[in-house]
Design an enzyme around this catalytic site. Structure first.
Site, mmCIF file in Angstrom:
data_model
loop_
_atom_site.group_PDB
_atom_site.id
_atom_site.type_symbol
_atom_site.label_atom_id
_atom_site.label_comp_id
_atom_site.label_asym_id
_atom_site.label_seq_id
_atom_site.Cartn_x
_atom_site.Cartn_y
_atom_site.Cartn_z
ATOM 1 N N SER A 1 -6.513 -9.502 6.427
ATOM 2 C CA SER A 1 -5.897 -9.799 7.726
ATOM 3 C C SER A 1 -5.256 -11.190 7.781
ATOM 4 C CB SER A 1 -6.913 -9.613 8.856
ATOM 5 O OG SER A 1 -7.352 -8.261 8.897
ATOM 6 N N GLU B 1 -9.690 -0.721 -1.619
ATOM 7 C CA GLU B 1 -9.379 0.663 -1.216
ATOM 8 C C GLU B 1 -9.507 1.601 -2.407
ATOM 9 O OE1 GLU B 1 -5.648 -0.194 0.683
ATOM 10 O OE2 GLU B 1 -6.723 -1.174 2.311
ATOM 11 N N LYS C 1 0.845 -1.203 0.000
ATOM 12 C CA LYS C 1 0.000 0.000 0.000
ATOM 13 C C LYS C 1 0.880 1.253 0.000
ATOM 14 C CE LYS C 1 -3.377 -2.725 2.471
ATOM 15 N NZ LYS C 1 -4.660 -2.747 3.131
ATOM 16 N N HIS D 1 -8.413 -3.134 -6.209
ATOM 17 C CA HIS D 1 -8.360 -3.317 -4.750
ATOM 18 C C HIS D 1 -9.504 -2.535 -4.113
ATOM 19 C CE1 HIS D 1 -6.971 -3.062 -0.613
ATOM 20 N NE2 HIS D 1 -6.181 -4.082 -0.878
ATOM 21 N N GLU E 1 -11.192 -10.687 -1.429
ATOM 22 C CA GLU E 1 -10.847 -9.920 -0.237
ATOM 23 C C GLU E 1 -12.109 -9.292 0.350
ATOM 24 O OE1 GLU E 1 -6.512 -8.556 -0.250
ATOM 25 O OE2 GLU E 1 -7.611 -7.143 -1.484
HETATM 26 C C1 PEP Z 1 -4.828 -5.975 1.329
HETATM 27 O O1 PEP Z 1 -4.392 -4.842 1.348
HETATM 28 O O2 PEP Z 1 -5.048 -6.503 0.239
HETATM 29 C C2 PEP Z 1 -5.051 -6.664 2.592
HETATM 30 C C3 PEP Z 1 -5.592 -7.842 2.559
HETATM 31 O O3 PEP Z 1 -4.676 -6.027 3.731
HETATM 32 P P1 PEP Z 1 -4.543 -6.678 5.214
HETATM 33 O O4 PEP Z 1 -3.766 -7.953 5.041
HETATM 34 O O5 PEP Z 1 -3.793 -5.653 6.007
HETATM 35 O O6 PEP Z 1 -5.916 -6.930 5.704
#
Ligand code: PEP
Length: 256
Positions: free
Chosen positions: A218, A102, A15, A100, A172
């Site tokens: 996570s 985000e 990120k 993603h 995700e």
């Molecule tokens: C991600 O950014 O794709 C992600 C899964 O983040 P995290 O592992 O911190 O949840």
């Protein structure tokens, strides 16, 4: 295709973290320790744009692939602040993370722009890591599979089976990203199997058997083995835990 035929893929999404010197320190540590783990698992790092060139040089000859975190769909032009796929290919990127959550949440990414970016990635000779996932409200409304199906269908518009077989999809759940909340293995497996089933319906069984589907949200050293042990989970997209070499390598190890 049997599950074992798909090579696991673990990717670290850094990120907006790590200056260039910090990025170099992390990849040097990874480089030193990833080789003894063998070639059972494909390992990918996705630093911020500004560190790609330096990391590419530092990774020369190492069993680690480079990814970018996004790209624009045009090859060049008046798009201030954007970076194109050919520019990333030139820097040695093998993969580009596309869609993603985000970017969907904070930067207006839609299924349509995800698809346009994925086409640009493929055209530039790289592989997209296509991210999909439901919000907490969508899960609570029992809309998970409907939402994920819409996102996968949208991302794959205009691609042929031969393309999709090489792609990486990343499931995700938005509620699990950066929150410390992980999907249970059953929740992850259910959605991964549904995605693979959808690819089989849209294309064919062989393509569905070859496409790799990562879980993200996570993933940590203490939950990776269980998640990665699910039959349709072919790897992990790791955010927070990819910023520390020890944690990331432990996750890579559990995939092997
Ligand atoms: C991600 O950014 O794709 C992600 C899964 O983040 P995290 O592992 O911190 O949840």
């Amino acid at each position: 295709m049997a599950t074992g035929a798909r090579r696991k893929i673990v990717a670290g999404n850094w990120k907006m973290n790590k200056t260039v010197p910090e990025a170099l320190a992390l990849v040097r540590e990874l480089r030193a320790q990833v080789a003894p783990l063998g070639d059972k698992v494909e390992v990918v790092v996705a630093p911020p744009f500004v560190a790609l060139q330096a990391v590419h040089v530092a990774l020369e000859g190492a069993p680690l692939q480079l990814a970018a975190q996004n790209c624009h769909w045009e090859a060049s032009g008046a798009f201030t602040g954007e970076v194109s796929a050919p520019m990333l290919a030139e820097l040695g990127c093998a993969y580009v993370i596309v869609g993603h959550s985000e970017r969907r949440q904070f930067f207006g990414e839609t299924d349509e722009t995800v698809n346009k970016r994925a086409h640009a990635v493929k055209k530039a000779g790289m592989t997209p890591i296509l991210c999909v996932g439901e919000t907490l409200a969508e899960r609570e409304a029992n809309r998970t599979l409907e939402v994920v199906e819409r996102q996968v269908r949208g991302a794959l518009v205009g691609f042929e089976a031969a393309d999709v077989a090489k792609f990486v999809l990343a499931y995700e759940p938005v509620w699990a990203i950066g929150t410390g909340r992980t999907a249970t293995t059953a929740q992850a497996q259910e959605v991964h199997a549904a995605i693979r089933g959808l690819v089989a319906r849209l294309y064919d069984g062989e393509t569905a058997g070859r496409v790799r589907i990562q879980y993200g949200g996570s993933v940590k050293p203490d939950n990776a083995a269980e998640l990665l042990g699910q039959p349709d989970v072919d790897g992990a997209l790791v955010g927070g835990a990819s910023l520390k070499a020890g944690d990331f390598l432990a996750i890579v190890k559990s995939a092997g």
